[in-house]
Scaffold this motif. Structure first.
Motif, PDB file in Angstrom:
ATOM      1  N   GLY A 182       0.748  -1.201   0.031  1.00 18.46           N
ATOM      2  CA  GLY A 182      -0.119   0.000   0.116  1.00 18.46           C
ATOM      3  C   GLY A 182       0.973   1.318   0.007  1.00 18.46           C
ATOM      4  O   GLY A 182       0.339   2.170  -0.698  1.00 18.46           O
ATOM      5  N   ASP A 183       2.104   1.260   0.637  1.00 23.14           N
ATOM      6  CA  ASP A 183       2.778   2.408   0.691  1.00 23.14           C
ATOM      7  C   ASP A 183       3.518   2.483  -0.517  1.00 23.14           C
ATOM      8  O   ASP A 183       4.149   1.561  -1.110  1.00 23.14           O
ATOM      9  CB  ASP A 183       3.923   2.419   1.834  1.00 23.14           C
ATOM     10  CG  ASP A 183       4.577   3.516   2.093  1.00 23.14           C
ATOM     11  OD1 ASP A 183       5.777   3.739   1.517  1.00 23.14           O
ATOM     12  OD2 ASP A 183       4.161   4.467   3.048  1.00 23.14           O
ATOM     13  N   PRO A 184       3.568   3.721  -0.927  1.00 23.27           N
ATOM     14  CA  PRO A 184       4.379   4.090  -2.536  1.00 23.27           C
ATOM     15  C   PRO A 184       5.759   3.698  -2.561  1.00 23.27           C
ATOM     16  O   PRO A 184       6.280   3.133  -3.393  1.00 23.27           O
ATOM     17  CB  PRO A 184       4.352   5.678  -2.608  1.00 23.27           C
ATOM     18  CG  PRO A 184       3.012   5.957  -1.878  1.00 23.27           C
ATOM     19  CD  PRO A 184       2.902   4.930  -0.725  1.00 23.27           C
ATOM     20  N   LEU A 185       6.638   4.081  -1.352  1.00 24.28           N
ATOM     21  CA  LEU A 185       8.045   3.501  -1.172  1.00 24.28           C
ATOM     22  C   LEU A 185       7.915   1.786  -1.073  1.00 24.28           C
ATOM     23  O   LEU A 185       9.004   1.310  -1.675  1.00 24.28           O
ATOM     24  CB  LEU A 185       8.548   4.034   0.135  1.00 24.28           C
ATOM     25  CG  LEU A 185       8.635   5.518   0.309  1.00 24.28           C
ATOM     26  CD1 LEU A 185       9.425   5.908   1.487  1.00 24.28           C
ATOM     27  CD2 LEU A 185       9.564   5.852  -0.955  1.00 24.28           C
ATOM     28  N   GLN A 186       7.157   1.218  -0.478  1.00 24.45           N
ATOM     29  CA  GLN A 186       6.956  -0.161  -0.530  1.00 24.45           C
ATOM     30  C   GLN A 186       6.736  -0.612  -2.121  1.00 24.45           C
ATOM     31  O   GLN A 186       7.428  -1.709  -2.617  1.00 24.45           O
ATOM     32  CB  GLN A 186       5.841  -0.950   0.155  1.00 24.45           C
ATOM     33  CG  GLN A 186       6.261  -1.089   1.680  1.00 24.45           C
ATOM     34  CD  GLN A 186       5.098  -1.480   2.458  1.00 24.45           C
ATOM     35  OE1 GLN A 186       4.060  -0.939   2.606  1.00 24.45           O
ATOM     36  NE2 GLN A 186       5.429  -2.895   2.963  1.00 24.45           N
ATOM     37  N   GLN A 187       5.827   0.126  -3.019  1.00 29.89           N
ATOM     38  CA  GLN A 187       5.477  -0.344  -4.178  1.00 29.89           C
ATOM     39  C   GLN A 187       6.768  -0.143  -5.041  1.00 29.89           C
ATOM     40  O   GLN A 187       6.962  -1.000  -6.076  1.00 29.89           O
ATOM     41  CB  GLN A 187       4.223   0.682  -4.694  1.00 29.89           C
ATOM     42  CG  GLN A 187       3.045   0.241  -4.164  1.00 29.89           C
ATOM     43  CD  GLN A 187       1.965   1.055  -4.605  1.00 29.89           C
ATOM     44  OE1 GLN A 187       2.167   2.295  -4.703  1.00 29.89           O
ATOM     45  NE2 GLN A 187       0.684   0.418  -4.801  1.00 29.89           N
ATOM     46  N   ALA A 188       7.438   1.015  -4.952  1.00 26.59           N
ATOM     47  CA  ALA A 188       8.704   1.252  -5.428  1.00 26.59           C
ATOM     48  C   ALA A 188       9.891   0.330  -5.300  1.00 26.59           C
ATOM     49  O   ALA A 188      10.444  -0.238  -6.372  1.00 26.59           O
ATOM     50  CB  ALA A 188       9.171   2.578  -5.116  1.00 26.59           C
ATOM     51  N   GLU A 189       9.931  -0.102  -4.128  1.00 25.22           N
ATOM     52  CA  GLU A 189      11.014  -1.055  -3.996  1.00 25.22           C
ATOM     53  C   GLU A 189      10.569  -2.654  -4.477  1.00 25.22           C
ATOM     54  O   GLU A 189      11.310  -3.213  -5.248  1.00 25.22           O
ATOM     55  CB  GLU A 189      11.109  -1.418  -2.187  1.00 25.22           C
ATOM     56  CG  GLU A 189      12.094  -2.574  -2.029  1.00 25.22           C
ATOM     57  CD  GLU A 189      11.678  -3.234  -0.603  1.00 25.22           C
ATOM     58  OE1 GLU A 189      12.400  -3.950  -0.086  1.00 25.22           O
ATOM     59  OE2 GLU A 189      10.749  -2.967   0.015  1.00 25.22           O
ATOM     60  N   ARG A 190       9.167  -2.947  -4.283  1.00 27.85           N
ATOM     61  CA  ARG A 190       8.833  -4.026  -4.930  1.00 27.85           C
ATOM     62  C   ARG A 190       8.890  -4.116  -6.418  1.00 27.85           C
ATOM     63  O   ARG A 190       9.363  -5.321  -7.177  1.00 27.85           O
ATOM     64  CB  ARG A 190       7.551  -4.485  -4.457  1.00 27.85           C
ATOM     65  CG  ARG A 190       6.954  -5.996  -5.082  1.00 27.85           C
ATOM     66  CD  ARG A 190       5.732  -6.246  -4.405  1.00 27.85           C
ATOM     67  NE  ARG A 190       5.730  -6.471  -2.741  1.00 27.85           N
ATOM     68  CZ  ARG A 190       4.845  -6.617  -2.037  1.00 27.85           C
ATOM     69  NH1 ARG A 190       3.498  -6.994  -2.918  1.00 27.85           N
ATOM     70  NH2 ARG A 190       4.809  -6.641  -0.934  1.00 27.85           N
ATOM     71  N   ALA A 191       8.786  -3.043  -7.083  1.00 25.66           N
ATOM     72  CA  ALA A 191       8.810  -2.851  -8.592  1.00 25.66           C
ATOM     73  C   ALA A 191      10.363  -3.058  -8.968  1.00 25.66           C
ATOM     74  O   ALA A 191      10.452  -3.714 -10.076  1.00 25.66           O
ATOM     75  CB  ALA A 191       8.410  -1.360  -8.948  1.00 25.66           C
ATOM     76  N   VAL A 192      11.328  -2.223  -8.391  1.00 26.96           N
ATOM     77  CA  VAL A 192      12.690  -2.722  -8.654  1.00 26.96           C
ATOM     78  C   VAL A 192      13.209  -4.241  -8.419  1.00 26.96           C
ATOM     79  O   VAL A 192      13.647  -4.665  -9.262  1.00 26.96           O
ATOM     80  CB  VAL A 192      13.649  -1.691  -7.698  1.00 26.96           C
ATOM     81  CG1 VAL A 192      15.006  -2.087  -7.813  1.00 26.96           C
ATOM     82  CG2 VAL A 192      13.219  -0.310  -7.823  1.00 26.96           C
ATOM     83  N   LEU A 193      12.745  -4.878  -7.528  1.00 31.76           N
ATOM     84  CA  LEU A 193      12.900  -6.115  -7.256  1.00 31.76           C
ATOM     85  C   LEU A 193      12.338  -7.022  -8.227  1.00 31.76           C
ATOM     86  O   LEU A 193      13.309  -7.919  -8.895  1.00 31.76           O
ATOM     87  CB  LEU A 193      12.509  -6.664  -5.842  1.00 31.76           C
ATOM     88  CG  LEU A 193      13.138  -5.857  -4.638  1.00 31.76           C
ATOM     89  CD1 LEU A 193      12.645  -6.505  -3.441  1.00 31.76           C
ATOM     90  CD2 LEU A 193      14.860  -6.091  -4.599  1.00 31.76           C
ATOM     91  N   LEU A 194      10.960  -7.017  -8.552  1.00 30.35           N
ATOM     92  CA  LEU A 194      10.477  -7.621  -9.454  1.00 30.35           C
ATOM     93  C   LEU A 194      10.973  -7.554 -10.968  1.00 30.35           C
ATOM     94  O   LEU A 194      11.092  -8.427 -11.812  1.00 30.35           O
ATOM     95  CB  LEU A 194       9.040  -7.162  -9.659  1.00 30.35           C
ATOM     96  CG  LEU A 194       8.023  -7.856  -8.359  1.00 30.35           C
ATOM     97  CD1 LEU A 194       6.802  -7.319  -8.604  1.00 30.35           C
ATOM     98  CD2 LEU A 194       7.993  -9.198  -8.433  1.00 30.35           C
ATOM     99  N   THR A 195      11.415  -6.301 -11.468  1.00 29.74           N
ATOM    100  CA  THR A 195      11.851  -6.024 -12.417  1.00 29.74           C
ATOM    101  C   THR A 195      13.329  -6.403 -12.829  1.00 29.74           C
ATOM    102  O   THR A 195      13.791  -7.207 -13.772  1.00 29.74           O
ATOM    103  CB  THR A 195      11.972  -4.414 -12.939  1.00 29.74           C
ATOM    104  OG1 THR A 195      10.545  -3.845 -12.936  1.00 29.74           O
ATOM    105  CG2 THR A 195      12.493  -4.281 -14.366  1.00 29.74           C
TER     106      THR A 195
END
Length: 221
Positions: A182-195
């Motif tokens: 839910g947190d934008p920073l969490q989304q950003a971190e997960r997006a980097v890891l997934l990508t």
């Protein structure tokens, strides 16, 4: 939480946290004594994002600082935030996304690549993709098409449509996995890891599938 707890939860060592604090990558905690401070969940998420940008995406500390500065300005815009941390949007040294006011500088060398750039634009239009002007990924596609043509392959944007359709499905899967953060920073971190972390695995899966279908088509049983 104290800095020791912040270190434990973020996976970042205390000396490194202090370095990030001194260098401005991590905001200061709430002072509780002369040499003590309290930290919160935002510090945990921020540290994990820093770790992902430096340790996973491979950015320098300086480049990470620029990305984080842009992230701080775009906290309310998750779409733009993801574009910044994934490199889909370039970041100026000021920490702001660069302006795109038709400031391209065509020259003789660039004119040769103009047709290829038009191919990439045609592919995006065919797919119905809405992207920023001149995204870095489009440049990679254009350079690849240009190289293939220089090597004598009759390859244009239409040849890439089936691959673009696969990429579109993969992108949907990527973003589906951000819903629980839910947190934008969490989304950003997960997006980097997934990508970044998944890309080698996706290439390896393609190789495995190629071996399988080669055996089916050309194997001797």
């Amino acid at each position: 939480m104290r800095i020791s707890e912040l270190s434990r939860r973020s996976g970042v060592s205390i000396p490194t946290i202090k370095y990030y604090l001194r260098d401005g990558l991590l905001p200061a905690g709430r002072p509780t004594a002369a040499n003590q401070a309290e930290y919160d969940e935002q510090h945990v998420h921020r540290l994990r994002l820093i770790r992902s940008l430096i340790g996973v995406r491979g950015l320098s500390v300086s480049a990470t600082r620029d990305v984080l500065a842009a992230v701080d300005e775009q906290q309310g815009d998750v779409h733009l935030l993801l574009g910044l941390v994934l490199g889909a949007l370039p970041v100026e040294r000021s920490g702001r996304p660069p302006r795109r006011d038709g400031d391209a500088e065509p020259d003789d060398a660039g004119a040769a690549a103009g047709d290829v750039a038009e191919d990439v634009a045609a592919l995006a239009a065919e797919m119905g993709w809405k992207t920023s002007p001149n995204p870095p990924a489009a440049q990679v596609v254009a350079e690849t098409l240009e190289t293939m043509r220089a090597l004598g392959m009759d390859y244009d944007w239409r040849s890439l449509v089936p691959y673009a359709e696969l990429a579109d499905r993969a992108a949907r899967l990527d973003l589906d996995q951000l819903r629980d953060a839910g947190d934008p920073l969490q989304q950003a971190e997960r997006a980097v890891l997934l990508t970044v972390l998944l890309e080698p695995a996706l290439l390896a899966l393609r190789r495995l599938a190629q071996e399988h279908h080669s055996a089916l088509r050309f194997g001797n049983g």
